[in-house]
Design an enzyme around this catalytic site. Structure first.
Site, PDB file in Angstrom:
ATOM      1  N   GLY A 248       0.619  -1.367   0.038  1.00 51.45           N
ATOM      2  CA  GLY A 248      -0.145  -0.008  -0.043  1.00 51.45           C
ATOM      3  C   GLY A 248       0.807   1.368   0.095  1.00 51.45           C
ATOM      4  O   GLY A 248       0.196   2.192  -0.449  1.00 51.45           O
TER       5      GLY A 248
ATOM      6  N   GLU B  93       4.456   3.642   6.317  1.00 50.00           N
ATOM      7  CA  GLU B  93       3.096   3.017   6.258  1.00 50.00           C
ATOM      8  C   GLU B  93       2.156   3.876   5.351  1.00 50.00           C
ATOM      9  O   GLU B  93       2.156   5.296   5.295  1.00 50.00           O
ATOM     10  CB  GLU B  93       2.591   2.764   7.554  1.00 50.00           C
ATOM     11  N   ASP B  94       1.101   3.257   4.644  1.00 45.34           N
ATOM     12  CA  ASP B  94       0.036   4.270   3.801  1.00 45.34           C
ATOM     13  C   ASP B  94      -0.807   4.627   5.006  1.00 45.34           C
ATOM     14  O   ASP B  94      -1.475   5.692   5.093  1.00 45.34           O
ATOM     15  CB  ASP B  94      -0.257   3.128   2.739  1.00 45.34           C
TER      16      ASP B  94
ATOM     17  N   ASP C  50      -4.776   1.899  10.765  1.00 45.74           N
ATOM     18  CA  ASP C  50      -6.244   1.698  11.033  1.00 45.74           C
ATOM     19  C   ASP C  50      -6.515   1.288  12.423  1.00 45.74           C
ATOM     20  O   ASP C  50      -6.470   1.844  13.405  1.00 45.74           O
ATOM     21  CB  ASP C  50      -6.724   0.560   9.951  1.00 45.74           C
TER      22      ASP C  50
ATOM     23  N   LYS D 221      -6.443   6.491  11.054  1.00 43.73           N
ATOM     24  CA  LYS D 221      -8.149   6.653  11.416  1.00 43.73           C
ATOM     25  C   LYS D 221      -7.881   6.428  13.022  1.00 43.73           C
ATOM     26  O   LYS D 221      -7.958   5.390  13.508  1.00 43.73           O
ATOM     27  CB  LYS D 221      -8.637   5.279  10.867  1.00 43.73           C
TER      28      LYS D 221
ATOM     29  N   PHE E  47     -13.376   3.574   4.619  1.00 45.77           N
ATOM     30  CA  PHE E  47     -12.592   2.743   3.975  1.00 45.77           C
ATOM     31  C   PHE E  47     -12.388   3.655   2.634  1.00 45.77           C
ATOM     32  O   PHE E  47     -13.033   4.259   2.025  1.00 45.77           O
ATOM     33  CB  PHE E  47     -13.480   1.503   3.268  1.00 45.77           C
ATOM     34  N   VAL E  48     -10.762   3.523   2.576  1.00 45.53           N
ATOM     35  CA  VAL E  48     -10.245   4.444   1.342  1.00 45.53           C
ATOM     36  C   VAL E  48      -9.479   3.814   0.383  1.00 45.53           C
ATOM     37  O   VAL E  48      -9.126   2.727   0.799  1.00 45.53           O
ATOM     38  CB  VAL E  48      -9.392   5.645   1.820  1.00 45.53           C
TER      39      VAL E  48
ATOM     40  N   ASP F 100      -5.565  -0.147  -1.827  1.00 39.87           N
ATOM     41  CA  ASP F 100      -6.553  -0.873  -3.014  1.00 39.87           C
ATOM     42  C   ASP F 100      -7.696  -1.400  -2.217  1.00 39.87           C
ATOM     43  O   ASP F 100      -7.906  -1.384  -0.998  1.00 39.87           O
ATOM     44  CB  ASP F 100      -5.714  -2.151  -3.289  1.00 39.87           C
TER      45      ASP F 100
ATOM     46  N   ARG G 179      -5.180   1.029  -6.738  1.00 41.76           N
ATOM     47  CA  ARG G 179      -3.768   1.741  -6.207  1.00 41.76           C
ATOM     48  C   ARG G 179      -3.142   2.545  -7.269  1.00 41.76           C
ATOM     49  O   ARG G 179      -2.484   3.384  -6.754  1.00 41.76           O
ATOM     50  CB  ARG G 179      -2.514   0.520  -6.222  1.00 41.76           C
TER      51      ARG G 179
HETATM   52  P1  IMP Z   1      -4.270  -2.047  10.654  1.00 40.81           P
HETATM   53  O1  IMP Z   1      -3.314  -3.270  10.833  1.00 40.81           O
HETATM   54  O2  IMP Z   1      -5.620  -2.411  11.301  1.00 40.81           O
HETATM   55  O3  IMP Z   1      -3.632  -0.889  11.297  1.00 40.81           O
HETATM   56  O4  IMP Z   1      -4.123  -2.009   9.098  1.00 40.81           O
HETATM   57  C1  IMP Z   1      -3.180  -1.673   8.403  1.00 40.81           C
HETATM   58  C2  IMP Z   1      -3.387  -2.076   7.162  1.00 40.81           C
HETATM   59  O5  IMP Z   1      -4.542  -2.418   6.525  1.00 40.81           O
HETATM   60  C3  IMP Z   1      -2.732  -0.968   6.300  1.00 40.81           C
HETATM   61  O6  IMP Z   1      -1.363  -0.679   6.249  1.00 40.81           O
HETATM   62  C4  IMP Z   1      -3.438  -0.984   4.872  1.00 40.81           C
HETATM   63  O7  IMP Z   1      -2.667  -1.826   4.155  1.00 40.81           O
HETATM   64  C5  IMP Z   1      -4.675  -1.744   5.177  1.00 40.81           C
HETATM   65  N1  IMP Z   1      -5.851  -0.876   5.316  1.00 40.81           N
HETATM   66  C6  IMP Z   1      -6.199  -0.148   6.588  1.00 40.81           C
HETATM   67  N2  IMP Z   1      -7.229   0.682   6.346  1.00 40.81           N
HETATM   68  C7  IMP Z   1      -7.571   0.761   4.835  1.00 40.81           C
HETATM   69  C8  IMP Z   1      -8.389   1.400   3.853  1.00 40.81           C
HETATM   70  O8  IMP Z   1      -9.278   2.109   4.350  1.00 40.81           O
HETATM   71  N3  IMP Z   1      -8.111   1.100   2.744  1.00 40.81           N
HETATM   72  C9  IMP Z   1      -7.371   0.120   2.210  1.00 40.81           C
HETATM   73  N4  IMP Z   1      -6.597  -0.440   2.876  1.00 40.81           N
HETATM   74  C10 IMP Z   1      -6.373  -0.331   4.361  1.00 40.81           C
HETATM   75 MG    MG Z   2      -0.294  -1.171   4.455  1.00 39.23          MG
END
Ligand code: IMP
Ligand code: MG
Length: 179
Positions: free
Chosen positions: A47, A102-103, A106, A134, A156-157, A163, A169
């Site tokens: 991402g 990181e992108d 979440d 977020k 969700f983005v 993606d 992407r």
């Molecule tokens: P986390 O482990 O829940 O913090 O999520 C992290 C990973 O989930 C990110 O690095 C993204 O690759 C993916 N992700 C989280 N939110 C989104 C979203 O809104 N759109 C797309 N990918 C997401």
């Molecule tokens: Mg990621």
């Protein structure tokens, strides 16, 4: 303008111009904060590939870059809380100043996992830079999260590297799900 990706509809949330400007600001901050050392950037694929590329071009201090590949979404729109760790981390970061790129943060689950993993390799410091955050979805506090591009709602983005089912992407702007 709305756009459809697979079965979902999206509309623009953050324009390319705003992303570009924010990356310049973060870049200046990193140039100042890391000027005393040669930092190792750890880009989290897939991402963040566009973010990493654009951010690294703002650096005018010497720096190194390596990559790791983690995933937790498996093509859906919710974090699965289970992490797949695809590339083993082979660069020696002992005694180095590490910045994870990181992108999006979440739930914070992926970031927490990677930070704990890198800590066992005894770097001098670990900080995290994420294009998006977020805050309302965060399940654990991440003290290392020092640089954030944009805080967004719990939505969700896609776009600019992010993606939905591996698509979207390539979009220049970041879009949020509307349906
Ligand atoms: P986390 O482990 O829940 O913090 O999520 C992290 C990973 O989930 C990110 O690095 C993204 O690759 C993916 N992700 C989280 N939110 C989104 C979203 O809104 N759109 C797309 N990918 C997401
Ligand atoms: Mg990621």
């Amino acid at each position: 303008m709305k756009t459809k990706i697979a079965d979902l509809e999206f509309e623009p949330l953050i324009r390319a111009k705003a992303i570009e400007e924010r990356i310049k600001e973060i870049g200046s901050q990193l140039n100042a904060d890391y000027k005393h050392c040669v930092p190792v950037f750890v880009g989290v694929l897939n991402g963040s590939f566009l973010f990493i590329a654009d951010l690294i071009k703002q650096m005018d201090i010497p720096c190194e870059i390596t990559f790791t590949k983690l995933s937790s979404y498996y093509g859906g729109t919710k974090s699965s809380l289970k992490i797949r760790d695809d590339i083993d981390f082979s660069v020696d970061i002992k005694g180095r100043e590490v910045l994870i790129i990181e992108d999006i943060v979440d739930t914070g689950n992926t970031a927490h996992y990677l930070i704990e993993k890198l800590k066992t390799m005894q770097p001098a410091s670990i900080k995290l830079c994420s294009l998006l955050l977020k805050p309302k979805a965060l399940l654990k506090k991440i003290d290392e999260l020092k640089y954030v591009g944009f805080e967004i709602e719990n939505e969700f983005v896609v776009g600019y590297g992010l993606d939905y089912k591996e698509m979207g992407r390539n979009l220049k702007d970041i879009y949020k799900r509307v349906k």
